[in-house]
Motif scaffolding. Structure first.
Motif, PDB file in Angstrom:
ATOM      1  N   VAL A 143      -3.687   9.046  -2.485  1.00 21.23           N
ATOM      2  CA  VAL A 143      -2.814   9.812  -3.384  1.00 21.23           C
ATOM      3  C   VAL A 143      -1.856  10.666  -2.553  1.00 21.23           C
ATOM      4  CG1 VAL A 143      -2.780  11.722  -5.058  1.00 21.23           C
ATOM      5  CG2 VAL A 143      -4.391   9.829  -5.353  1.00 21.23           C
ATOM      6  N   ALA A 144      -2.392  11.333  -1.542  1.00 20.01           N
ATOM      7  CA  ALA A 144      -1.558  12.249  -0.746  1.00 20.01           C
ATOM      8  C   ALA A 144      -0.472  11.515   0.033  1.00 20.01           C
ATOM      9  CB  ALA A 144      -2.435  13.058   0.211  1.00 20.01           C
ATOM     10  N   THR A 145      -0.676  10.201   0.254  1.00 25.28           N
ATOM     11  CA  THR A 145       0.332   9.434   1.017  1.00 25.28           C
ATOM     12  C   THR A 145       1.037   8.400   0.149  1.00 25.28           C
ATOM     13  OG1 THR A 145      -1.307   7.776   1.643  1.00 25.28           O
ATOM     14  CG2 THR A 145      -1.046   9.641   3.135  1.00 25.28           C
ATOM     15  N   ASN A 146       0.706   8.382  -1.146  1.00 24.74           N
ATOM     16  CA  ASN A 146       1.221   7.341  -2.039  1.00 24.74           C
ATOM     17  C   ASN A 146       1.044   5.967  -1.405  1.00 24.74           C
ATOM     18  OD1 ASN A 146       2.416   6.095  -4.246  1.00 24.74           O
ATOM     19  ND2 ASN A 146       4.477   6.278  -3.397  1.00 24.74           N
ATOM     20  N   GLY A 202      -0.984  21.137  -2.009  1.00 31.04           N
ATOM     21  CA  GLY A 202      -2.258  21.438  -2.655  1.00 31.04           C
ATOM     22  C   GLY A 202      -3.304  20.430  -2.208  1.00 31.04           C
ATOM     23  N   VAL A 203      -4.571  20.758  -2.488  1.00 27.60           N
ATOM     24  CA  VAL A 203      -5.658  19.839  -2.123  1.00 27.60           C
ATOM     25  C   VAL A 203      -6.092  19.093  -3.377  1.00 27.60           C
ATOM     26  CG1 VAL A 203      -7.993  19.642  -1.212  1.00 27.60           C
ATOM     27  CG2 VAL A 203      -6.443  21.382  -0.287  1.00 27.60           C
ATOM     28  N   VAL A 204      -6.022  17.776  -3.327  1.00 26.21           N
ATOM     29  CA  VAL A 204      -6.415  16.955  -4.470  1.00 26.21           C
ATOM     30  C   VAL A 204      -7.936  16.937  -4.548  1.00 26.21           C
ATOM     31  CG1 VAL A 204      -6.387  14.604  -5.401  1.00 26.21           C
ATOM     32  CG2 VAL A 204      -4.342  15.539  -4.281  1.00 26.21           C
TER      33      VAL A 204
HETATM   34  C1  LIG Z   1      -5.346  -0.564  10.043  1.00 22.17           C
HETATM   35  C2  LIG Z   1      -4.580   0.302   9.075  1.00 22.17           C
HETATM   36  C3  LIG Z   1      -3.967  -0.285   7.989  1.00 22.17           C
HETATM   37  C4  LIG Z   1      -3.248   0.495   7.090  1.00 22.17           C
HETATM   38  N1  LIG Z   1      -2.673  -0.112   6.022  1.00 22.17           N
HETATM   39  C5  LIG Z   1      -2.009   0.616   5.121  1.00 22.17           C
HETATM   40  C6  LIG Z   1      -1.412  -0.008   3.987  1.00 22.17           C
HETATM   41  O1  LIG Z   1      -1.496  -1.208   3.790  1.00 22.17           O
HETATM   42  N2  LIG Z   1      -0.741   0.782   3.118  1.00 22.17           N
HETATM   43  C7  LIG Z   1      -0.638   2.127   3.291  1.00 22.17           C
HETATM   44  O2  LIG Z   1      -0.030   2.796   2.453  1.00 22.17           O
HETATM   45  N3  LIG Z   1      -1.173   2.752   4.368  1.00 22.17           N
HETATM   46  C8  LIG Z   1      -1.868   2.031   5.269  1.00 22.17           C
HETATM   47  N4  LIG Z   1      -2.432   2.645   6.353  1.00 22.17           N
HETATM   48  C9  LIG Z   1      -2.283   4.101   6.525  1.00 22.17           C
HETATM   49  C10 LIG Z   1      -3.430   4.929   5.882  1.00 22.17           C
HETATM   50  O3  LIG Z   1      -4.598   4.157   5.741  1.00 22.17           O
HETATM   51  C11 LIG Z   1      -2.990   5.490   4.536  1.00 22.17           C
HETATM   52  O4  LIG Z   1      -1.960   6.426   4.721  1.00 22.17           O
HETATM   53  C12 LIG Z   1      -4.141   6.137   3.739  1.00 22.17           C
HETATM   54  O5  LIG Z   1      -3.696   6.441   2.439  1.00 22.17           O
HETATM   55  C13 LIG Z   1      -4.694   7.408   4.393  1.00 22.17           C
HETATM   56  O6  LIG Z   1      -5.928   7.716   3.782  1.00 22.17           O
HETATM   57  P1  LIG Z   1      -7.012   8.595   4.560  1.00 22.17           P
HETATM   58  O7  LIG Z   1      -8.148   8.819   3.623  1.00 22.17           O
HETATM   59  O8  LIG Z   1      -7.344   8.006   5.859  1.00 22.17           O
HETATM   60  O9  LIG Z   1      -6.194   9.945   4.739  1.00 22.17           O
HETATM   61  P2  LIG Z   1      -5.976  10.833   6.047  1.00 22.17           P
HETATM   62  O10 LIG Z   1      -5.390  10.019   7.146  1.00 22.17           O
HETATM   63  O11 LIG Z   1      -7.226  11.567   6.348  1.00 22.17           O
HETATM   64  O12 LIG Z   1      -4.891  11.859   5.515  1.00 22.17           O
HETATM   65  C14 LIG Z   1      -3.584  11.430   5.239  1.00 22.17           C
HETATM   66  C15 LIG Z   1      -2.791  12.595   4.614  1.00 22.17           C
HETATM   67  O13 LIG Z   1      -3.340  12.887   3.342  1.00 22.17           O
HETATM   68  C16 LIG Z   1      -3.739  14.261   3.275  1.00 22.17           C
HETATM   69  N5  LIG Z   1      -4.940  14.286   2.453  1.00 22.17           N
HETATM   70  C17 LIG Z   1      -6.081  13.552   2.594  1.00 22.17           C
HETATM   71  N6  LIG Z   1      -6.917  13.824   1.591  1.00 22.17           N
HETATM   72  C18 LIG Z   1      -6.315  14.754   0.808  1.00 22.17           C
HETATM   73  C19 LIG Z   1      -6.665  15.446  -0.382  1.00 22.17           C
HETATM   74  N7  LIG Z   1      -7.822  15.208  -1.000  1.00 22.17           N
HETATM   75  N8  LIG Z   1      -5.794  16.340  -0.886  1.00 22.17           N
HETATM   76  C20 LIG Z   1      -4.604  16.578  -0.299  1.00 22.17           C
HETATM   77  N9  LIG Z   1      -4.206  15.955   0.815  1.00 22.17           N
HETATM   78  C21 LIG Z   1      -5.056  15.052   1.352  1.00 22.17           C
HETATM   79  C22 LIG Z   1      -3.945  14.686   4.717  1.00 22.17           C
HETATM   80  O14 LIG Z   1      -3.752  16.075   4.880  1.00 22.17           O
HETATM   81  C23 LIG Z   1      -2.859  13.898   5.396  1.00 22.17           C
HETATM   82  O15 LIG Z   1      -1.630  14.566   5.252  1.00 22.17           O
HETATM   83  C24 LIG Z   1      -3.145   1.900   7.288  1.00 22.17           C
HETATM   84  C25 LIG Z   1      -3.768   2.483   8.385  1.00 22.17           C
HETATM   85  C26 LIG Z   1      -4.476   1.703   9.272  1.00 22.17           C
HETATM   86  C27 LIG Z   1      -5.128   2.358  10.445  1.00 22.17           C
END
Ligand SMILES: Cc1cc2nc3c(=O)[nH]c(=O)nc-3n(C[C@H](O)[C@H](O)[C@H](O)COP(=O)(O)OP(=O)(O)OC[C@H]3O[C@@H](n4cnc5c(N)ncnc54)[C@H](O)[C@@H]3O)c2cc1C
Length: 471
Positions: A143-146, A202-204
């Motif tokens: 959600v935070a990264t769409n 904000g924190v989701v």
């Molecule tokens: C091998 C690989 C493949 C990938 N493929 C894709 C893909 O196909 N599509 C894609 O979009 N991305 C992809 N990504 C990037 C990544 O997986 C995404 O951005 C994913 O959404 C991040 O989730 P995470 O739980 O790891 O978040 P994190 O990396 O821990 O955090 C990402 C951001 O979200 C914020 N955040 C996390 N949780 C919360 C919360 N609860 N409230 C508020 N903010 C929060 C953090 O502060 C940070 O800014 C890939 C990465 C890798 C390593």
């Protein structure tokens, strides 16, 4: 960490949910990007109320808090660049409700994408965004990264499925956005404001998402093209064909060469390989769509077209595309995976631009990605221990962003801004847009405690990427 604050944090989350251990601090200093910086401590809340209490303390002390899901982000978004507290949400991992009647699910933010998907499967439903990191990334992070994925062209991204959120604001107040109804035009769309805000507003703490019935059938085919121009025309014509494939993936020549050098896949070394999947609720429906797409390929001088007769053959066709990231990641000591996105008719121009940049900067750049929504992944390979190559990699990234913007595109279609792309925000967004974004940040977070140093939101940094080290 100040002893008094430490005692207060432990009183909120419990001793087991607080850490300062070196191992944890090093783990929290990284995500999947090239940046790193250590925090002072980590807390692992289990409830929304605990998140709120932690934020109230941080707000009082004006201490940075960086929300973290699984740390799979590729732009340094979860790096605690200014130290402070890492708010690790991975223990808030309950699926609270699956409601098929109302086509929705309610989850905590630490739920892993695939865990929701697996729970929905027996009902014949799915949650479509489908990031490639779905085995590990969390829904809060998505959600935070769409987050988006292979099926973006047909099904959209996370943003299109979030109905409502519970968000803890930087001062600890709890905000509910959206509703459980499929439609709402009630007030400002606060839900969408938080989706993609990278933990800066904000924190989701709870997420309500829309779910879809899973299509029962798919058809898969692959086409190769000796000439980039022919491949580009084929992609454009698919868009005119009246069909929206569920996946339309490409691999460029450099990516094919690299995969051949490192696997036994023996791929044709052509300018472009296109992999297409159509989906529907009957075999007839998917085959009807696929025939239209194949007719387009046939009109554009393909070297070869292969059509899968069964799932085993489909899996075989997908192998090259699915292996690309991992194969390329192993080729040099370091890499940067970009995710520039352009209007579909500019994909060929973007690929030509990448080839030009690779030549100019004397670097290997292999490109693959989602042609269906114009989102390409040029993966820049370099030796991170060679300062000259690091400098050339940085220049190549900047060249790439400039080319994408010139082609009416965007810096990032999936991976976000974080630290990596912060210096380039002003390439894409004009002064008024930057002023509005910075104003929103100040409104929600006047002390700038929540994930500071990201997205060029601080006036004084004016697009500077902060002080994180590249590893
Ligand atoms: C091998 C690989 C493949 C990938 N493929 C894709 C893909 O196909 N599509 C894609 O979009 N991305 C992809 N990504 C990037 C990544 O997986 C995404 O951005 C994913 O959404 C991040 O989730 P995470 O739980 O790891 O978040 P994190 O990396 O821990 O955090 C990402 C951001 O979200 C914020 N955040 C996390 N949780 C919360 C919360 N609860 N409230 C508020 N903010 C929060 C953090 O502060 C940070 O800014 C890939 C990465 C890798 C390593």
């Amino acid at each position: 960490m100040d002893e008094k604050l430490k005692r207060e944090l432990i009183a909120v989350v419990g001793k087991e949910q607080y850490t300062e251990s070196l191992l944890d601090m090093v783990s929290y200093s990284y995500d999947a990007s090239e940046h790193s910086h250590r925090p002072a401590c980590g807390v692992l809340p289990r409830t929304t109320e605990q998140v709120a209490e932690v934020l109230k303390l941080a707000h009082r002390e004006k201490i940075p808090v960086v929300p973290r899901g699984a740390g799979t982000g590729l732009s340094g978004m979860a790096i605690p660049v200014k130290g402070g507290i890492v708010l690790d949400l991975s223990r808030m991992n309950e699926i609270l409700e699956i409601n098929i009647e109302n086509r929705l699910a309610v989850v905590q933010p630490g739920v892993v994408y695939d865990d929701l998907q697996n729970l929905l499967a027996p009902y014949g439903f799915f949650f479509p965004p489908d990031p490639a990191s779905g085995k590990v990334s969390t829904l809060g992070g998505n959600v935070a990264t769409n987050a988006g994925g292979l099926k973006g062209a047909k099904y959209g991204t996370t943003r299109d499925y979030v109905l409502g959120l519970t968000v803890v604001l930087p001062d600890g107040r709890i905000l509910k956005t959206g509703s459980r109804a499929m439609k709402s035009v009630s007030g400002y769309d606060l839900t969408r404001l938080f989706v993609g805000s990278e933990g800066t507003l904000g924190v989701v703490a709870e997420i309500t998402v829309k779910i879809n019935p899973r299509p029962a059938a798919t058809s898969t085919a692959l086409a190769t093209f000796d000439d980039l121009g022919d491949a580009g025309n084929a992609l454009t014509e698919v868009m005119h064909s009246g069909i929206i494939p569920s996946a339309l993936e490409i691999l460029g020549r450099e990516a094919l060469l690299a995969i051949n050098r490192n696997t036994d896949l023996a791929l044709p070394e052509v300018d472009m390989m296109i992999l297409v999947e159509t989906d529907g609720y009957t075999r007839q429906e998917t085959e009807f769509q696929m025939e239209k797409v194949i007719a387009v390929f046939q009109r554009n001088n393909p070297r070869e077209i292969k059509r899968a007769k069964n799932q085993k053959e489909a899996d075989e066709l997908w192998r090259a595309r699915k292996s690309a990231y991992a194969v390329l990641a192993r080729m040099k000591t370091h890499f940067v995976l970009e995710d520039v996105t352009v209007p579909m008719s500019n994909i060929t121009a973007l690929l030509k631009g990448v080839q030009h940049i690779a030549k100019e900067r004397n670097l290997q750049i292999a490109t693959y990605g989602h042609a269906g929504d114009g989102n390409l992944h040029p993966q820049i390979l370099y030796d991170g221990y060679d300062p000259d190559q690091v400098k050339r990699m940085e220049k190549a990234s900047e060249d790439l962003f400039r080319v994408a913007i010139e082609l009416d595109g965007t810096l990032t279609g999936e991976h976000g801004i974080g630290l990596s792309k912060a210096p380039f925000m002003t390439l894409e967004h004009d002064a008024v847009a930057m002023e509005v974004m910075r104003g929103l940040k100040r409104f929600f977070d006047p002390h700038n405690i929540l994930n500071p140093g990201k997205m060029a939101l601080e006036d004084e940094t004016s697009g500077s990427a902060g002080s994180a080290e590249r590893s």
